[in-house]
Design a protein around this motif. Structure first.
Motif, mmCIF file in Angstrom:
data_model
loop_
_atom_site.group_PDB
_atom_site.id
_atom_site.type_symbol
_atom_site.label_atom_id
_atom_site.label_comp_id
_atom_site.label_asym_id
_atom_site.label_seq_id
_atom_site.Cartn_x
_atom_site.Cartn_y
_atom_site.Cartn_z
ATOM 1 N N ARG A 276 28.017 44.013 41.218
ATOM 2 C CA ARG A 276 29.469 43.747 41.046
ATOM 3 C C ARG A 276 30.178 43.518 42.114
ATOM 4 O O ARG A 276 31.295 43.951 42.168
ATOM 5 C CB ARG A 276 30.315 44.682 39.982
ATOM 6 N N SER A 277 29.672 43.237 43.348
ATOM 7 C CA SER A 277 30.484 43.267 44.615
ATOM 8 C C SER A 277 29.933 42.141 45.670
ATOM 9 O O SER A 277 28.852 42.079 45.965
ATOM 10 C CB SER A 277 30.268 44.591 45.260
ATOM 11 N N SER A 278 30.799 41.199 45.648
ATOM 12 C CA SER A 278 30.482 40.209 46.545
ATOM 13 C C SER A 278 30.214 40.667 47.946
ATOM 14 O O SER A 278 29.272 40.305 48.773
ATOM 15 C CB SER A 278 31.472 38.946 46.908
ATOM 16 N N MET A 312 36.116 33.062 44.871
ATOM 17 C CA MET A 312 35.905 33.942 43.592
ATOM 18 C C MET A 312 35.985 32.726 42.449
ATOM 19 O O MET A 312 36.993 33.131 41.509
ATOM 20 C CB MET A 312 36.754 35.008 43.479
ATOM 21 N N THR A 315 35.718 34.813 39.092
ATOM 22 C CA THR A 315 37.131 35.535 38.916
ATOM 23 C C THR A 315 38.034 34.555 38.403
ATOM 24 O O THR A 315 38.912 35.013 37.562
ATOM 25 C CB THR A 315 37.502 36.111 40.216
ATOM 26 N N ALA A 354 39.731 41.139 46.284
ATOM 27 C CA ALA A 354 38.600 41.819 47.021
ATOM 28 C C ALA A 354 37.238 41.529 46.464
ATOM 29 O O ALA A 354 37.158 41.711 45.409
ATOM 30 C CB ALA A 354 39.105 43.287 47.434
ATOM 31 N N GLY A 355 36.337 41.521 47.472
ATOM 32 C CA GLY A 355 35.052 41.482 46.889
ATOM 33 C C GLY A 355 34.250 42.928 46.363
ATOM 34 O O GLY A 355 33.144 43.015 46.825
ATOM 35 N N VAL A 356 34.832 43.484 45.860
ATOM 36 C CA VAL A 356 34.634 44.880 44.921
ATOM 37 C C VAL A 356 34.706 44.859 43.657
ATOM 38 O O VAL A 356 35.515 44.077 42.959
ATOM 39 C CB VAL A 356 35.374 45.914 45.824
ATOM 40 N N GLY A 358 35.630 45.174 39.967
ATOM 41 C CA GLY A 358 36.859 45.624 39.148
ATOM 42 C C GLY A 358 37.870 44.836 39.789
ATOM 43 O O GLY A 358 39.183 44.879 39.031
ATOM 44 N N ALA A 359 37.998 44.362 41.166
ATOM 45 C CA ALA A 359 39.059 43.909 41.803
ATOM 46 C C ALA A 359 39.803 42.631 40.930
ATOM 47 O O ALA A 359 40.980 42.719 40.833
ATOM 48 C CB ALA A 359 38.827 43.246 43.236
ATOM 49 N N GLY A 360 39.111 41.972 40.313
ATOM 50 C CA GLY A 360 39.544 40.704 39.398
ATOM 51 C C GLY A 360 40.531 41.166 38.423
ATOM 52 O O GLY A 360 41.477 40.577 37.948
ATOM 53 N N ASP A 396 32.577 41.565 34.959
ATOM 54 C CA ASP A 396 32.636 41.596 36.248
ATOM 55 C C ASP A 396 31.231 41.013 36.828
ATOM 56 O O ASP A 396 30.984 40.423 37.873
ATOM 57 C CB ASP A 396 32.731 42.918 36.697
ATOM 58 N N ARG A 399 31.068 37.340 36.783
ATOM 59 C CA ARG A 399 32.110 36.752 37.482
ATOM 60 C C ARG A 399 31.577 36.706 39.027
ATOM 61 O O ARG A 399 31.580 35.842 39.840
ATOM 62 C CB ARG A 399 33.456 37.085 37.271
ATOM 63 N N THR A 400 30.892 38.006 39.464
ATOM 64 C CA THR A 400 30.641 38.162 40.906
ATOM 65 C C THR A 400 29.312 37.472 41.035
ATOM 66 O O THR A 400 29.178 36.841 41.993
ATOM 67 C CB THR A 400 30.367 39.844 40.883
ATOM 68 N N ASN A 403 30.830 34.118 41.816
ATOM 69 C CA ASN A 403 31.299 33.904 42.929
ATOM 70 C C ASN A 403 30.251 34.060 44.108
ATOM 71 O O ASN A 403 30.482 33.000 45.042
ATOM 72 C CB ASN A 403 32.142 35.517 43.301
HETATM 73 N N1 ASP Z 1 33.773 41.974 41.574
HETATM 74 C C1 ASP Z 1 34.207 40.743 42.166
HETATM 75 C C2 ASP Z 1 33.378 40.454 43.440
HETATM 76 O O1 ASP Z 1 33.134 41.101 44.088
HETATM 77 C C3 ASP Z 1 35.587 40.427 42.059
HETATM 78 C C4 ASP Z 1 36.249 40.578 40.647
HETATM 79 O O2 ASP Z 1 36.387 41.828 40.473
HETATM 80 O O3 ASP Z 1 36.535 39.625 40.270
HETATM 81 O O4 ASP Z 1 33.364 39.349 43.691
#
Ligand code: ASP
Length: 429
Positions: A276-278, A312, A315, A354-356, A358-360, A396, A399-400, A403
């Protein structure tokens, strides 16, 4: 290696196909998670270890690859690549929100839920200060940016450094020229070292993948079958449409095989899905670009870190669907002008995400704000938002995954147009 040739006790593990092992970890983790339930949380550290290993090499990898890349092509070429990739990232993100809205309007998640009653007061929307965002790309202290892992300032500094390095290499002064070549080789070696480390880390991937997915399914899996199933369904349908329709279409137009693309990108896609992190997936994304898709380092060294930060599409789809879900759930469906507003804010919000993990979900607040649905304590909007947060990990993942796929599609297309791609890797074999 000393023990090479000997039969090791773990040969069944190391000698079997990596991707098959990762897939077994993925499916096995989901099944075990659903069976065991929340108790599976005890194996969480095994997943965290995988993510930490990847994160460990992200910054050195970006710096080494970018410096080598920027030192190897002319600034004009780099500018051309930059314009093409940013155009691709922006256009596909706008498409993604539109797809999210389309699917959301058809499936109508949350319709008839009637969370209404109180409606939130429209709060003043503070537009993100574009000029500050742009200025922040220039680090005041590159080492602080590196220590904090801020990707855009690192990209900026590494490119400036790499371009300056290319001037050393063509200097008329032999001493400077030799020093430039030595430094270039050092960065080149550092990049190669990171690729070897990624290969090692991937050997652990099946176990990390198993643990990560088991924890998500164990703690959140059951909820996805409840009333929120429609939201999950809509987000994943949107992702599938974007993957096959937009990416598949763009690759086909550019005469690149979609199946070969997936074959080359799947390690990165799976890693993104479970981590879940780009940003965390970047080492795997870069490795796939280099080894499987045959893309030149001068292109992906720049486009992939940039994509992991600003591109993203998953996202964007999620934000479109969730905004509609919340509007339906509180009994205030969004009119067309509001939906158009969402396209703009969701593209901006996805860039700012951010690519982390839950950020979306945090950036969704901005999107909701822009259409007069601020999340304020005690309002139905807050209730609906909290429901979505409950299944955020499941959303997430998808979507990640998209992304990161988008970053690789854009990179492949730009590399093809710049003739910086080894097309023999795209043939069957
Ligand atoms: N987790 C997604 C990512 O790292 C970002 C998001 O939470 O949408 O690409």
């Amino acid at each position: 290696m000393a023990e090479m040739g000997k039969k090791g006790a773990l040969d069944w593990y190391f000698k079997s196909n990596l991707l098959v092992r990762i897939l077994i970890g993925l499916i096995g983790g989901a099944i075990v998670g659903l069976i065991v339930g929340p108790g599976i949380d005890v194996i969480r550290p095994l997943g965290t270890l995988f993510i930490r290993l990847l994160q460990m090499i992200v910054v050195p990898l970006i710096i080494a690859t970018l410096v080598v890349g920027a030192a190897s092509i002319s600034p004009a070429r780099l500018g051309k690549i930059g314009i093409k990739i940013v155009a691709f990232y922006l256009l596909t993100s706008a498409f993604a929100v539109a797809i999210g809205l389309l699917v959301g309007n058809i499936i109508r998640p949350g319709a008839g839920m009637d969370l209404a009653g109180v409606t939130g007061q429209a709060r003043e929307v503070t537009p993100p200060a574009v000029i500050d965002t742009l200025l922040n790309i220039v680090p005041t202290n590159p080492f602080a940016a590196i220590a904090a892992g801020q990707v855009l300032p690192i990209i900026f500094f590494a490119i400036v450094f790499g371009i300056a390095l290319s001037y050393l290499q063509i200097s008329n002064d032999e001493r400077i020229k030799a020093a430039g070549n030595t430094l270039f080789q050092i960065f080149d070696a550092a990049a190669e070292i990171m690729y070897i480390v990624v290969r090692w880390i991937l050997q652990y991937a099946p176990i990390g993948v198993f643990a990560l997915i088991a924890v998500v399914f164990g703690t959140q899996g059951a909820q996805a079958f409840g009333p929120l199933g429609m939201v999950t369904l809509a987000v994943y349908i949107g992702i599938a449409l974007h993957l096959f329709g937009v990416y598949g279409g763009l690759l086909a137009i550019n005469k690149l095989s979609f199946t070969r693309f997936i074959a080359g990108a799947r390690e990165a896609m799976i890693t993104a899905f479970v981590s879940r992190s780009s940003g965390g997936t970047l080492p795997v994304t870069m490795r796939n670009a280099e080894e499987k898709l045959g893309i030149n380092r001068t292109v992906y060294g720049f486009t992939l870190p940039l994509g992991a930060t600003i591109n993203m599409d998953g996202t964007a789809i999620y934000q479109g669907v969730c905004a509609l879900f919340i509007a339906f759930a509180i009994g205030m469906p969004l009119a067309l002008p509001q939906q158009l507003t969402i396209i703009i804010t969701a593209v901006l919000a996805s860039i700012g995400t951010a690519g982390v993990p839950g950020a979306g979900a945090i950036m969704l607040l901005l999107v909701l704000d822009s259409v007069g649905m601020p999340v304020q304590e005690g309002t139905p909007v807050a209730l609906a938002y909290a429901m979505i947060l409950g299944i955020d990990a499941l959303l997430d993942m998808g979507r990640t995954g998209l992304n990161v796929t988008g970053d690789l599609v854009g990179t492949s297309l730009v590399a093809k147009s710049e003739k910086e791609i080894d097309l023999s890797k795209w043939k069957k074999g």
